[in-house]
Enzyme design. Structure first.
Site, PDB file in Angstrom:
ATOM      1  N   GLU A 185      -4.716   3.306   6.346  1.00 47.35           N
ATOM      2  CA  GLU A 185      -4.463   3.211   4.906  1.00 47.35           C
ATOM      3  C   GLU A 185      -5.076   4.442   4.234  1.00 47.35           C
ATOM      4  O   GLU A 185      -4.596   4.924   3.215  1.00 47.35           O
ATOM      5  CB  GLU A 185      -5.123   1.924   4.388  1.00 47.35           C
ATOM      6  CG  GLU A 185      -5.040   1.747   2.900  1.00 47.35           C
ATOM      7  CD  GLU A 185      -5.772   0.502   2.413  1.00 47.35           C
ATOM      8  OE1 GLU A 185      -5.450  -0.615   2.876  1.00 47.35           O
ATOM      9  OE2 GLU A 185      -6.664   0.649   1.556  1.00 47.35           O
ATOM     10  N   ARG A 195       0.825  -1.218   0.000  1.00 47.48           N
ATOM     11  CA  ARG A 195       0.000   0.000   0.000  1.00 47.48           C
ATOM     12  C   ARG A 195       0.863   1.274   0.000  1.00 47.48           C
ATOM     13  O   ARG A 195       0.513   2.275   0.627  1.00 47.48           O
ATOM     14  CB  ARG A 195      -0.960   0.039   1.178  1.00 47.48           C
ATOM     15  CG  ARG A 195      -1.992  -1.049   1.175  1.00 47.48           C
ATOM     16  CD  ARG A 195      -2.957  -0.910  -0.005  1.00 47.48           C
ATOM     17  NE  ARG A 195      -4.095  -1.792   0.146  1.00 47.48           N
ATOM     18  CZ  ARG A 195      -4.132  -3.054  -0.292  1.00 47.48           C
ATOM     19  NH1 ARG A 195      -3.095  -3.568  -0.929  1.00 47.48           N
ATOM     20  NH2 ARG A 195      -5.213  -3.786  -0.123  1.00 47.48           N
ATOM     21  N   SER A 250     -10.790  -0.856   3.359  1.00 47.75           N
ATOM     22  CA  SER A 250     -10.020  -1.127   4.579  1.00 47.75           C
ATOM     23  C   SER A 250      -9.524   0.200   5.138  1.00 47.75           C
ATOM     24  O   SER A 250      -8.922   0.991   4.406  1.00 47.75           O
ATOM     25  CB  SER A 250      -8.816  -1.999   4.262  1.00 47.75           C
ATOM     26  OG  SER A 250      -9.232  -3.264   3.821  1.00 47.75           O
TER      27      SER A 250
HETATM   28  N1  EPU Z   1     -10.990 -11.179   9.828  1.00 45.75           N
HETATM   29  C1  EPU Z   1     -11.600 -11.315  11.044  1.00 45.75           C
HETATM   30  N2  EPU Z   1     -12.604 -10.461  11.361  1.00 45.75           N
HETATM   31  C2  EPU Z   1     -13.033  -9.518  10.513  1.00 45.75           C
HETATM   32  C3  EPU Z   1     -12.413  -9.374   9.253  1.00 45.75           C
HETATM   33  C4  EPU Z   1     -11.385 -10.223   8.935  1.00 45.75           C
HETATM   34  O1  EPU Z   1     -11.227 -12.149  11.849  1.00 45.75           O
HETATM   35  O2  EPU Z   1     -13.952  -8.767  10.866  1.00 45.75           O
HETATM   36  C5  EPU Z   1      -9.915 -12.102   9.462  1.00 45.75           C
HETATM   37  C6  EPU Z   1     -10.358 -13.008   8.312  1.00 45.75           C
HETATM   38  O3  EPU Z   1     -11.032 -14.125   8.777  1.00 45.75           O
HETATM   39  C7  EPU Z   1      -9.056 -13.340   7.651  1.00 45.75           C
HETATM   40  C8  EPU Z   1      -8.175 -12.121   7.910  1.00 45.75           C
HETATM   41  O4  EPU Z   1      -8.802 -11.389   8.967  1.00 45.75           O
HETATM   42  O5  EPU Z   1      -8.453 -14.430   8.281  1.00 45.75           O
HETATM   43  C9  EPU Z   1      -8.031 -11.224   6.681  1.00 45.75           C
HETATM   44  O6  EPU Z   1      -9.306 -10.729   6.267  1.00 45.75           O
HETATM   45  P1  EPU Z   1      -9.721 -10.557   4.727  1.00 45.75           P
HETATM   46  O7  EPU Z   1      -9.503 -11.829   4.026  1.00 45.75           O
HETATM   47  O8  EPU Z   1     -11.027  -9.906   4.678  1.00 45.75           O
HETATM   48  O9  EPU Z   1      -8.634  -9.598   4.130  1.00 45.75           O
HETATM   49  P2  EPU Z   1      -8.083  -8.214   4.665  1.00 45.75           P
HETATM   50  O10 EPU Z   1      -6.641  -8.423   5.000  1.00 45.75           O
HETATM   51  O11 EPU Z   1      -8.931  -7.600   5.697  1.00 45.75           O
HETATM   52  C10 EPU Z   1      -7.169  -7.300   2.391  1.00 45.75           C
HETATM   53  C11 EPU Z   1      -7.124  -5.911   1.855  1.00 45.75           C
HETATM   54  C12 EPU Z   1      -8.398  -5.600   1.073  1.00 45.75           C
HETATM   55  C13 EPU Z   1      -8.561  -6.626  -0.038  1.00 45.75           C
HETATM   56  C14 EPU Z   1      -8.606  -8.021   0.589  1.00 45.75           C
HETATM   57  C15 EPU Z   1      -8.673  -9.125  -0.446  1.00 45.75           C
HETATM   58  C16 EPU Z   1      -5.782  -4.546   3.358  1.00 45.75           C
HETATM   59  C17 EPU Z   1      -5.782  -3.607   4.521  1.00 45.75           C
HETATM   60  N3  EPU Z   1      -6.980  -4.966   2.947  1.00 45.75           N
HETATM   61  O12 EPU Z   1      -8.215  -7.325   3.355  1.00 45.75           O
HETATM   62  O13 EPU Z   1      -8.228  -4.343   0.481  1.00 45.75           O
HETATM   63  O14 EPU Z   1      -9.744  -6.400  -0.756  1.00 45.75           O
HETATM   64  O15 EPU Z   1      -7.399  -8.232   1.361  1.00 45.75           O
HETATM   65  O16 EPU Z   1      -7.469  -9.250  -1.095  1.00 45.75           O
HETATM   66  O17 EPU Z   1      -4.721  -4.872   2.850  1.00 45.75           O
HETATM   67  C18 EPU Z   1      -8.585  -2.018   0.801  1.00 45.75           C
HETATM   68  O18 EPU Z   1      -7.348  -1.903   0.781  1.00 45.75           O
HETATM   69  O19 EPU Z   1      -9.348  -1.032   0.920  1.00 45.75           O
HETATM   70  C19 EPU Z   1      -9.159  -3.333   0.687  1.00 45.75           C
HETATM   71  C20 EPU Z   1     -10.448  -3.546   0.765  1.00 45.75           C
END
Ligand code: EPU
Length: 311
Positions: free
Chosen positions: A307, A184, A237
């Site tokens: 972010e 990012r 995010s």
């Molecule tokens: N999780 C929880 N509780 C929650 C949300 C998530 O326990 O309320 C856990 C999930 O179970 C999972 C882990 O956290 O094990 C990661 O969650 P998720 O797969 O939703 O991915 P993320 O890391 O939250 C990232 C990016 C998103 C992108 C997705 C898919 C960042 C900060 N976010 O989300 O990007 O769409 O991966 O690749 O890097 C953005 O940058 O605005 C964005 C939406």
């Protein structure tokens, strides 16, 4: 602007300008302070002229994309917000990669082009490589600036080169060797991004099958819908994932889902989404984000970094 400068600007600028604009209209969080002016620029010569005028008077300026990762504080922005449209929305295939059968194919998109448009253009031309961007609401320029990504891929992985303009109006082309992308984050070897505007990006694509590309895009959009709150105003995010962990997991494990400050709330669907449930003010969002940071730090010893770019 100083007294009188608005008149001067009105005489100087023939393009579109809106005065004292609530940035709530230009932010997917649907909140934000007032910007003194919002100017729409439609071609490069115009952008150069505008920058020269603003720099000469030391008037602060800032370029915004589709407003999907910004929050303007309640104090507002005492300067000019610039939006790139017109030729900055164009997508073209570069001549050198047109010959039949040659791969990769280079496609150049203006910084103001919505990612959704670029993804649709690639699909229509049966060019693969941008499917991971399907469903991300930003602009090409914004995606470059913050190396936006999803599903383990980021903008930098697809970039051939970027075209930038500096404060003095000098245009430069930076290829991959001149970029230092991070999570990012995008930095350049030769210059600080703070003094530069992305005007276009050239991406590397591969010829593919339209149906397959469309299918991949739809799958990515579906996965987003399953995991992320879609019908609430948010900036995606809110925090970056700390190394080796996930901000969403940490906020959730700290028991903060559903926490509210005024009209701002931690989404019950995904803990890294701070949503505006109605008329949240920028303070509502920022104080909620502040509490999240404190509580996650108390529990896990990790300071989450936003972010979202706070202006
Ligand atoms: N999780 C929880 N509780 C929650 C949300 C998530 O326990 O309320 C856990 C999930 O179970 C999972 C882990 O956290 O094990 C990661 O969650 P998720 O797969 O939703 O991915 P993320 O890391 O939250 C990232 C990016 C998103 C992108 C997705 C898919 C960042 C900060 N976010 O989300 O990007 O769409 O991966 O690749 O890097 C953005 O940058 O605005 C964005 C939406």
């Amino acid at each position: 602007m100083k007294p009188g400068e608005r008149w001067e600007f009105a005489a100087f600028w023939s393009g579109r300008v809106l005065w004292d604009v609530s940035m709530a209209r230009y932010s997917t969080l649907r909140t934000g302070g007032v910007a003194e002016a919002l100017v729409t620029v439609t071609h490069l010569a115009e952008l150069k002229k505008l920058l020269a005028w603003l720099e000469e008077r030391r008037i602060p300026w800032r370029v915004v994309g589709r407003g999907s990762n910004i929050l303007v504080r309640s104090e507002g922005f005492a300067g000019v917000i610039i939006q790139l449209q017109g030729e900055f929305n164009h997508v073209v295939r570069l001549e050198e990669s047109v010959e039949m059968g040659s791969d990769p194919v280079l496609v150049r998109a203006g910084a103001g082009c919505p990612l959704a448009r670029l993804v649709a253009w690639c699909t229509n031309h049966a060019l693969g490589g941008m499917e991971f961007m399907a469903g991300i609401p930003g602009s090409v320029g914004g995606a470059v600036r913050m190396n936006a990504g999803a599903w383990g891929r980021a903008m930098a992985d697809s970039l051939h080169s970027i075209t930038l303009i500096d404060r003095s109006g000098r245009v430069m082309e930076v290829d991959q060797s001149g970029m230092r992308p991070g999570y990012r984050r995008m930095e350049l070897v030769q210059a600080s991004f703070d003094d530069l505007i992305v005007v276009a990006a050239t991406v590397v694509l591969k010829r593919g099958h339209q149906r397959q590309i469309l299918h991949n895009c739809r799958e990515n959009i579906k996965k987003r819908r399953e995991k992320q709150p879609a019908n609430m105003a948010s900036a995606g995010s809110f925090f970056k994932n700390p190394e080796g962990d996930s901000a969403g997991r940490l906020i959730d494990a700290a028991g903060l889902k559903g926490l509210r400050h005024g009209q701002a709330m931690i989404s019950p669907d995904h803990a890294n989404f701070l949503v505006n449930t109605g008329d949240a003010t920028p303070e509502d969002i920022l104080s909620l984000a502040g509490e999240v940071r404190q509580r996650v730090y108390q529990k896990f010893g990790i300071w989450l970094e936003p972010e979202v770019h706070i202006i």
